[in-house]
Design a protein around this motif. Sequence first.
Motif, PDB file in Angstrom:
ATOM      1  N   PHE A 181       0.854  -1.185   0.000  1.00 40.16           N
ATOM      2  CA  PHE A 181       0.000   0.000   0.000  1.00 40.16           C
ATOM      3  C   PHE A 181       0.891   1.236   0.000  1.00 40.16           C
ATOM      4  N   SER A 182       0.271   2.399  -0.096  1.00 41.73           N
ATOM      5  CA  SER A 182       1.056   3.631  -0.084  1.00 41.73           C
ATOM      6  C   SER A 182       0.975   4.244   1.306  1.00 41.73           C
ATOM      7  N   GLN A 183       2.150   4.475   1.905  1.00 38.28           N
ATOM      8  CA  GLN A 183       2.163   4.976   3.278  1.00 38.28           C
ATOM      9  C   GLN A 183       1.768   6.440   3.361  1.00 38.28           C
ATOM     10  N   SER A 184       2.005   7.176   2.265  1.00 40.35           N
ATOM     11  CA  SER A 184       1.621   8.586   2.263  1.00 40.35           C
ATOM     12  C   SER A 184       1.282   8.984   0.836  1.00 40.35           C
ATOM     13  N   GLN A 185       0.856  10.250   0.680  1.00 40.17           N
ATOM     14  CA  GLN A 185       0.502  10.709  -0.661  1.00 40.17           C
ATOM     15  C   GLN A 185       1.729  11.197  -1.430  1.00 40.17           C
ATOM     16  N   ASP A 186       2.879  11.294  -0.738  1.00 43.26           N
ATOM     17  CA  ASP A 186       4.070  11.855  -1.388  1.00 43.26           C
ATOM     18  C   ASP A 186       4.929  10.748  -1.990  1.00 43.26           C
ATOM     19  N   PRO A 187       5.546  11.025  -3.117  1.00 43.73           N
ATOM     20  CA  PRO A 187       6.355   9.998  -3.790  1.00 43.73           C
ATOM     21  C   PRO A 187       7.696   9.789  -3.091  1.00 43.73           C
ATOM     22  N   ASN A 188       7.677   9.276  -1.864  1.00 36.43           N
ATOM     23  CA  ASN A 188       8.919   9.033  -1.126  1.00 36.43           C
ATOM     24  C   ASN A 188       9.604   7.755  -1.578  1.00 36.43           C
ATOM     25  N   ASN A 189       8.803   6.777  -1.959  1.00 41.63           N
ATOM     26  CA  ASN A 189       9.354   5.498  -2.385  1.00 41.63           C
ATOM     27  C   ASN A 189       8.475   4.932  -3.491  1.00 41.63           C
ATOM     28  N   PRO A 190       8.579   5.525  -4.709  1.00 42.13           N
ATOM     29  CA  PRO A 190       7.672   5.114  -5.783  1.00 42.13           C
ATOM     30  C   PRO A 190       7.980   3.695  -6.266  1.00 42.13           C
ATOM     31  N   ALA A 191       6.934   2.936  -6.528  1.00 41.51           N
ATOM     32  CA  ALA A 191       7.108   1.569  -7.013  1.00 41.51           C
ATOM     33  C   ALA A 191       5.957   1.222  -7.946  1.00 41.51           C
ATOM     34  N   VAL A 192       6.242   0.383  -8.958  1.00 41.66           N
ATOM     35  CA  VAL A 192       5.154  -0.074  -9.823  1.00 41.66           C
ATOM     36  C   VAL A 192       5.021  -1.586  -9.686  1.00 41.66           C
ATOM     37  N   GLY A 193       3.818  -2.052  -9.931  1.00 41.78           N
ATOM     38  CA  GLY A 193       3.578  -3.494  -9.923  1.00 41.78           C
ATOM     39  C   GLY A 193       3.326  -3.970 -11.351  1.00 41.78           C
ATOM     40  N   LEU A 194       4.008  -5.044 -11.745  1.00 45.17           N
ATOM     41  CA  LEU A 194       3.831  -5.595 -13.094  1.00 45.17           C
ATOM     42  C   LEU A 194       3.329  -7.023 -12.958  1.00 45.17           C
ATOM     43  N   GLU A 195       2.477  -7.409 -13.888  1.00 42.30           N
ATOM     44  CA  GLU A 195       2.141  -8.836 -13.975  1.00 42.30           C
ATOM     45  C   GLU A 195       2.982  -9.400 -15.104  1.00 42.30           C
ATOM     46  N   ILE A 196       3.651 -10.532 -14.861  1.00 40.62           N
ATOM     47  CA  ILE A 196       4.514 -11.142 -15.866  1.00 40.62           C
ATOM     48  C   ILE A 196       3.796 -12.368 -16.449  1.00 40.62           C
ATOM     49  N   TYR A 197       3.727 -12.411 -17.750  1.00 39.91           N
ATOM     50  CA  TYR A 197       3.007 -13.489 -18.446  1.00 39.91           C
ATOM     51  C   TYR A 197       3.968 -14.335 -19.288  1.00 39.91           C
ATOM     52  N   GLU A 198       3.701 -15.622 -19.337  1.00 40.72           N
ATOM     53  CA  GLU A 198       4.439 -16.528 -20.227  1.00 40.72           C
ATOM     54  C   GLU A 198       3.405 -17.333 -20.988  1.00 40.72           C
ATOM     55  N   ASN A 199       3.409 -17.249 -22.315  1.00 41.70           N
ATOM     56  CA  ASN A 199       2.417 -17.916 -23.173  1.00 41.70           C
ATOM     57  C   ASN A 199       0.984 -17.564 -22.750  1.00 41.70           C
ATOM     58  N   GLY A 200       0.755 -16.304 -22.438  1.00 41.14           N
ATOM     59  CA  GLY A 200      -0.592 -15.864 -22.093  1.00 41.14           C
ATOM     60  C   GLY A 200      -1.030 -16.271 -20.695  1.00 41.14           C
ATOM     61  N   LYS A 201      -0.153 -16.836 -19.907  1.00 42.04           N
ATOM     62  CA  LYS A 201      -0.509 -17.225 -18.548  1.00 42.04           C
ATOM     63  C   LYS A 201       0.328 -16.435 -17.553  1.00 42.04           C
ATOM     64  N   GLN A 202      -0.337 -15.909 -16.522  1.00 42.21           N
ATOM     65  CA  GLN A 202       0.428 -15.116 -15.556  1.00 42.21           C
ATOM     66  C   GLN A 202       1.307 -16.032 -14.720  1.00 42.21           C
ATOM     67  N   VAL A 203       2.608 -15.690 -14.650  1.00 42.41           N
ATOM     68  CA  VAL A 203       3.516 -16.534 -13.890  1.00 42.41           C
ATOM     69  C   VAL A 203       4.066 -15.843 -12.658  1.00 42.41           C
ATOM     70  N   LYS A 204       3.953 -14.493 -12.616  1.00 48.55           N
ATOM     71  CA  LYS A 204       4.567 -13.785 -11.497  1.00 48.55           C
ATOM     72  C   LYS A 204       3.970 -12.389 -11.348  1.00 48.55           C
ATOM     73  N   GLU A 205       4.037 -11.884 -10.135  1.00 48.00           N
ATOM     74  CA  GLU A 205       3.760 -10.457  -9.899  1.00 48.00           C
ATOM     75  C   GLU A 205       5.077  -9.821  -9.499  1.00 48.00           C
ATOM     76  N   ALA A 206       5.489  -8.818 -10.247  1.00 44.60           N
ATOM     77  CA  ALA A 206       6.803  -8.217  -9.978  1.00 44.60           C
ATOM     78  C   ALA A 206       6.636  -6.812  -9.403  1.00 44.60           C
ATOM     79  N   LEU A 207       7.527  -6.460  -8.503  1.00 38.19           N
ATOM     80  CA  LEU A 207       7.488  -5.145  -7.865  1.00 38.19           C
ATOM     81  C   LEU A 207       8.795  -4.427  -8.192  1.00 38.19           C
ATOM     82  N   LEU A 208       8.717  -3.279  -8.874  1.00 36.89           N
ATOM     83  CA  LEU A 208       9.933  -2.539  -9.219  1.00 36.89           C
ATOM     84  C   LEU A 208       9.994  -1.242  -8.433  1.00 36.89           C
ATOM     85  N   LEU A 209      11.089  -1.041  -7.702  1.00 36.89           N
ATOM     86  CA  LEU A 209      11.231   0.171  -6.896  1.00 36.89           C
ATOM     87  C   LEU A 209      12.171   1.138  -7.599  1.00 36.89           C
ATOM     88  N   LEU A 210      11.744   2.378  -7.707  1.00 32.44           N
ATOM     89  CA  LEU A 210      12.550   3.369  -8.422  1.00 32.44           C
ATOM     90  C   LEU A 210      13.889   3.577  -7.714  1.00 32.44           C
TER      91      LEU A 210
END
Lengths: 295, 469
Positions: free
Chosen positions: B334-363
């Motif tokens: 979740f986001s601890q505050s409204q300020d971009p102190n630690n921005p991160a995006v969530g990606l869903e990773i797919y292989e052959n049309g099937k989701q294999v992972k949820e990835a979290l990338l931190l800036l």
Amino acid sequence: MILSLLFFTFSFVFYLLTALLYVGNWVFKKKWLGQTATAMSIVALFSTTMILIVRAKESGHAPFSNLYESMMLFVWAVNVGYIAMEYKYKFKVMGVFVMAFEFLAMLSASLLPYKFKSAEPLNPALQNKWHWMVDLLSKIGYEKYAIGWLDFHVFTTFIGYAGFAISCGLSIMFLLKNRAEEKGGNNFLLDAFPESKILDELSYRTIAWGFPFLAVGIVSGAVWANYAWGTYWSWDPKETWSLITWFIYAAYLHARVTRGWRGKKAAYLSVAGFAAVIFLYWGVSFILPGLHAYA
Amino acid sequence: MATGEKIWYKNKLWYFFNSLKLTLGVLITLAVVSIIGTVIEQNQQWPMYVARYGATWAKVIKTLRLYDMYHAKWFLFLLALLTLNIIVCTFERFPPKWKSLLKHKPSKYDPQSFTRIIENCSQNHSVNFSGGKSAAKERVLSALKKKKFNVVEYDGDGSLGMYAWKGAIGRLGSDFTHISLLLILLGAIVGSFSGYKDFKIINVGDTVDVPYNEFKVRLDKFWIDYYESGQIRQFNSMLTVVENGKDVLTKQIWVNEPLYYKGVRFYQSSYGQSWSKIEEAGIGIVNRKTGEAIGEPITIKWDEMLPVPGTKYSMKLVAYSADLGIDEQTKTVFSQSQDPNNPAVGLEIYENGKQVKEALLLLKYPGVFQALPTSDKDLVLTGYRGIMYSGVSLNNDPGTNIVWAGSIVMGIGFFFAFFVFHRKVWVNISETGGSCQVKFGGIINKNNLLFEKELQDIADGVNNSGSKS
């Protein structure tokens, strides 16, 4: 800024002169002094009108958006009210008090800190125009002259304030005259006052103007608040004080229904009411925090 | 009902509520106590009151509910007293007033009683008219008509009578005003018992449900207008009402300009950079071991699926957090505050049309979490373009219209009460020899000064002798 300052300076001097002329008329009882005083009050009114017009041109909106501009509107409204009254009832003694009051109001406006004076563009919350008026005026290309709830709200409220100011002056005159009448004997200055009965009646008549206008001001403020914030009443200090003032004058009007409360008690209520108006207008803006902080 | 018979409800209590002293007492009390709530800041946190007023006074504030004074029981009690006072006074005064307004004309003409009434009037005149009765009558009639009086004429032996009136409706002004106050109060009560308020944060492009309603609202756009000087001119949101999956209404709202749909108003009330959604992100592909970038970063839009070059995977941008925090218990981010102190995006990773992972990338911390399950390559967040959210207040208050109706009635009431005056005039014309004596007098409910002048004008209009009456 320069032009409106010029008219401000003119008006400042005019009100001083007018007040002095009325005092002269009161003391020396010369007809020409009285006539000149009346003429001068009209000149001062013209000059005050010019302040408002020039100010509107400079800021690009109706000049009702800060304390200084509202003071000019107040001075203007009191002057209009007075001239109308003098024309109708022909009592020039009131002019002494009204014009001295006008001069004091001009003086206090000139002493306001800069941040209450500068002509600023309107902030988001103050921008409100009536659609129907914009639509109507846009047909002839004058849509920028359309007004809205802000203008209507401030204008009606200040007509109300002006009525209360004049009424307060009349009530003080009543109290002075009444005391002189009770004591009997002659008083060179107070003899020039109209009879206390008439002063009482006139004080009531001006409140009868001020009270509905204040009510319209309160209601239009509520309508506007409902547009801007989604609630028509939020017990903000300015709102509450306007209601307090309204309660006092409501008490005044009801007091007059019973004989015993006419005259002195009514006059004291009228003075108390105007004290509340002054606090509502200046006290709340300076001392109490709230939504009306800008004026 | 026989006169003198006691009506059951007319007891001491009734007369207590009927008294004008109560009105004055309550009005002045309300005026005085209302000051308290403007001096003591309302609805603040308890510690604030203790810090500012001390423990003892804070206790008083708590007991008397001075921290929310205008909703305190004793304040509402005062308002209730005023309301009862208004209701009882209206019941007591309106019916007889209405009767006297309906039957105000004298039923028959009696010169003596007319003369007596005229002499008892605070304003009365006696004017000599050189001419006959009928000429005098015409003269008086035209003077009265000029002042827009309604007139009834009476014929008697040797003399004539007239009764004239205008502005009778002014009498009802106070009743209109009192009823308007009851209406406004009713509106406030309806508003506080039904209706609701809510506040929604809507990201650009998102649709939110409207409580208690079938329709939804979508924010298409949010923007700020500026003056040339750089000061903010206005905050704007473009809102679309979506009903049954169809766009039914699009409107630009700003401060002072709400959207109205099916009883609900939507107000522009705040804005900001969204902490849970972005427009697009820049994803870089790096060598997992060395961290070296391979090629240019890819720009991926929200909810978009793109292949990861040089691998068998695809990625989809589904989440964003401005200030990443992890809830230990639920294992959710979740986001601890409204300020971009630690921005991160969530990606869903797919292989052959099937989701294999949820990835979290931190800036700020690239590579702390592995993004691709089996590959010598990894993904990093290189940047992102945020979107705005708009804070929209929702309000449904069915009482508002009652309040406005009350306000209009109040306006009418004030006009009648303060600017329309009820005037009644009695006239008696008696002829002696070749000339007439015209006597008339009148009463007004308010504004004696005005009436004095009016009657003088009438006297001057009748007088043809040349001398002042």
